[in-house]
Design a protein around this motif. Structure first.
Motif, short mmCIF file in Angstrom:
data_model
loop_
_atom_site.label_atom_id
_atom_site.label_comp_id
_atom_site.label_asym_id
_atom_site.label_seq_id
_atom_site.Cartn_x
_atom_site.Cartn_y
_atom_site.Cartn_z
N GLN A 145 24.38 14.09 1.92
CA GLN A 145 24.40 13.54 3.27
C GLN A 145 23.11 13.78 4.05
O GLN A 145 23.09 13.76 5.27
CB GLN A 145 25.62 14.06 4.05
CG GLN A 145 26.93 13.64 3.43
CD GLN A 145 27.05 12.12 3.36
OE1 GLN A 145 26.94 11.43 4.36
NE2 GLN A 145 27.24 11.60 2.16
N ASN A 146 22.03 14.02 3.33
CA ASN A 146 20.73 14.24 3.94
C ASN A 146 20.03 12.89 4.15
O ASN A 146 20.14 12.00 3.32
CB ASN A 146 19.90 15.13 3.01
CG ASN A 146 18.64 15.64 3.65
OD1 ASN A 146 18.07 15.00 4.53
ND2 ASN A 146 18.20 16.79 3.19
N ARG A 147 19.31 12.74 5.23
CA ARG A 147 18.58 11.49 5.48
C ARG A 147 17.24 11.44 4.74
O ARG A 147 16.73 10.36 4.47
CB ARG A 147 18.33 11.31 6.97
CG ARG A 147 19.63 11.03 7.72
CD ARG A 147 19.34 10.50 9.11
NE ARG A 147 20.51 10.48 9.94
CZ ARG A 147 21.41 9.51 9.96
NH1 ARG A 147 21.29 8.51 9.14
NH2 ARG A 147 22.45 9.57 10.76
N ALA A 148 16.64 12.58 4.45
CA ALA A 148 15.34 12.60 3.78
C ALA A 148 15.43 11.97 2.39
O ALA A 148 16.46 12.04 1.72
CB ALA A 148 14.83 14.04 3.65
N ILE A 149 14.34 11.35 1.98
CA ILE A 149 14.23 10.82 0.63
C ILE A 149 13.80 11.97 -0.26
O ILE A 149 12.83 12.67 0.05
CB ILE A 149 13.25 9.63 0.59
CG1 ILE A 149 13.84 8.48 1.39
CG2 ILE A 149 12.93 9.23 -0.84
CD1 ILE A 149 12.94 7.29 1.56
N ASN B 211 0.85 -1.19 0.00
CA ASN B 211 0.00 0.00 0.00
C ASN B 211 0.88 1.24 0.00
O ASN B 211 2.05 1.18 0.40
CB ASN B 211 -0.90 0.02 1.24
CG ASN B 211 -2.31 -0.39 0.93
OD1 ASN B 211 -2.75 -0.40 -0.22
ND2 ASN B 211 -3.04 -0.75 1.96
N LYS B 212 0.30 2.35 -0.39
CA LYS B 212 1.05 3.60 -0.39
C LYS B 212 1.55 3.91 1.02
O LYS B 212 0.84 3.64 2.00
CB LYS B 212 0.19 4.76 -0.87
CG LYS B 212 0.05 4.81 -2.36
CD LYS B 212 -0.41 6.15 -2.88
CE LYS B 212 -1.83 6.46 -2.62
NZ LYS B 212 -2.33 7.58 -3.43
N VAL B 213 2.75 4.46 1.08
CA VAL B 213 3.34 4.85 2.35
C VAL B 213 3.85 6.28 2.25
O VAL B 213 4.03 6.82 1.16
CB VAL B 213 4.53 3.93 2.74
CG1 VAL B 213 4.07 2.51 2.96
CG2 VAL B 213 5.64 4.00 1.73
N MET B 214 4.10 6.85 3.41
CA MET B 214 4.80 8.12 3.51
C MET B 214 6.25 7.78 3.78
O MET B 214 6.53 6.92 4.64
CB MET B 214 4.23 8.98 4.63
CG MET B 214 2.76 9.29 4.48
SD MET B 214 2.42 10.42 3.13
CE MET B 214 2.67 11.97 3.94
N PRO C 117 6.07 13.51 9.43
CA PRO C 117 5.63 12.92 10.70
C PRO C 117 4.92 11.57 10.54
O PRO C 117 4.87 10.79 11.48
CB PRO C 117 4.70 13.97 11.30
CG PRO C 117 4.28 14.82 10.15
CD PRO C 117 5.40 14.78 9.15
N ASP C 118 4.37 11.29 9.36
CA ASP C 118 3.66 10.02 9.14
C ASP C 118 4.50 9.01 8.37
O ASP C 118 3.96 8.07 7.78
CB ASP C 118 2.35 10.28 8.40
CG ASP C 118 1.38 11.10 9.23
OD1 ASP C 118 1.34 10.91 10.46
OD2 ASP C 118 0.67 11.95 8.65
N THR C 119 5.82 9.18 8.39
CA THR C 119 6.72 8.24 7.71
C THR C 119 6.48 6.83 8.21
O THR C 119 6.37 6.60 9.42
CB THR C 119 8.19 8.63 7.96
OG1 THR C 119 8.42 9.94 7.43
CG2 THR C 119 9.15 7.65 7.31
N HIS C 120 6.40 5.88 7.27
CA HIS C 120 6.25 4.48 7.67
C HIS C 120 7.49 4.10 8.47
O HIS C 120 8.62 4.47 8.11
CB HIS C 120 6.11 3.58 6.43
CG HIS C 120 5.78 2.18 6.78
ND1 HIS C 120 6.73 1.28 7.22
CD2 HIS C 120 4.59 1.53 6.82
CE1 HIS C 120 6.14 0.13 7.47
NE2 HIS C 120 4.85 0.25 7.25
#
Length: 180
Positions: free
Chosen positions: A119-123, A94-97, A101-104
């Motif tokens: 070097q950023n952690r965000a996708i 299913n779709k995820v974040m 704040p709602d990251t799977h």
């Protein structure tokens, strides 16, 4: 020891899937989107899956609508679209974040163990790829522009590092297992 095996995620048909079912497999986890300009990578991912699935490799597609709303579909419509347009056979969730704040929890874990661009952690975009070894440990993170076909060597390396159990016939006709 922490690993991805501690996580569950709903498949696109809403069945709960425990990643612990994948113990012993090398995995490529990808956040996908049907309308993304990288969606042609789904064909290349399927080729990787077909080439290595019998060696203990699988791909997990996690659709995400966080980037330019590139995944407008829901549930089974996503998997149906992927099968119709890209002939995929690997698991679709299913779709995820993947950010915010709602990251799977799986993606929180993956991001906490790697860094991406600058070097950023965000996708930063769809088709970020995470290679996980047979022990459930993150091996590497790849940018959306990384073509799946460029991952053959690292996948092979992960697969070769797993001991293979081969059955053999012992005395008295009892089957035993020997590590290669």
């Amino acid at each position: 020891m922490d690993s991805i095996y501690q996580f569950n995620a709903p498949l696109c048909n809403n069945d709960d899937f425990s990643l612990s079912q994948l113990k012993g497999k090398t995995l490529l986890i990808v956040n996908t989107a049907s309308k993304c300009h990288f969606s042609a990578q789904l064909c290349a991912l399927e080729k990787l899956y077909q080439q290595y699935k019998n060696d203990g490799f699988t791909i997990l597609a996690f659709p995400c609508n966080q980037f330019d709303k590139n995944e407008p579909l829901e549930g089974m419509a996503i998997k149906d679209y992927y099968q119709k347009h890209f002939s995929i056979n690997f698991e679709v969730f299913n779709k995820v974040m993947v950010n915010g704040p709602d990251t799977h929890p799986l993606f929180s874990y993956l991001k906490s163990h790697t860094r991406g661009i600058a070097q950023n952690r965000a996708i930063k975009w769809n088709f970020t790829k995470f290679l996980v070894n047979a022990q459930g440990q993150l091996v590497a993170r790849y940018a959306p522009r990384t073509k799946p076909e460029s991952l053959h060597n690292v996948i092979t390396s992960c697969l070769e590092s797993v001991p293979v159990i081969k059955p053999t016939t012992a005395r008295l006709g009892v089957r035993s297992a020997v590590l290669k």
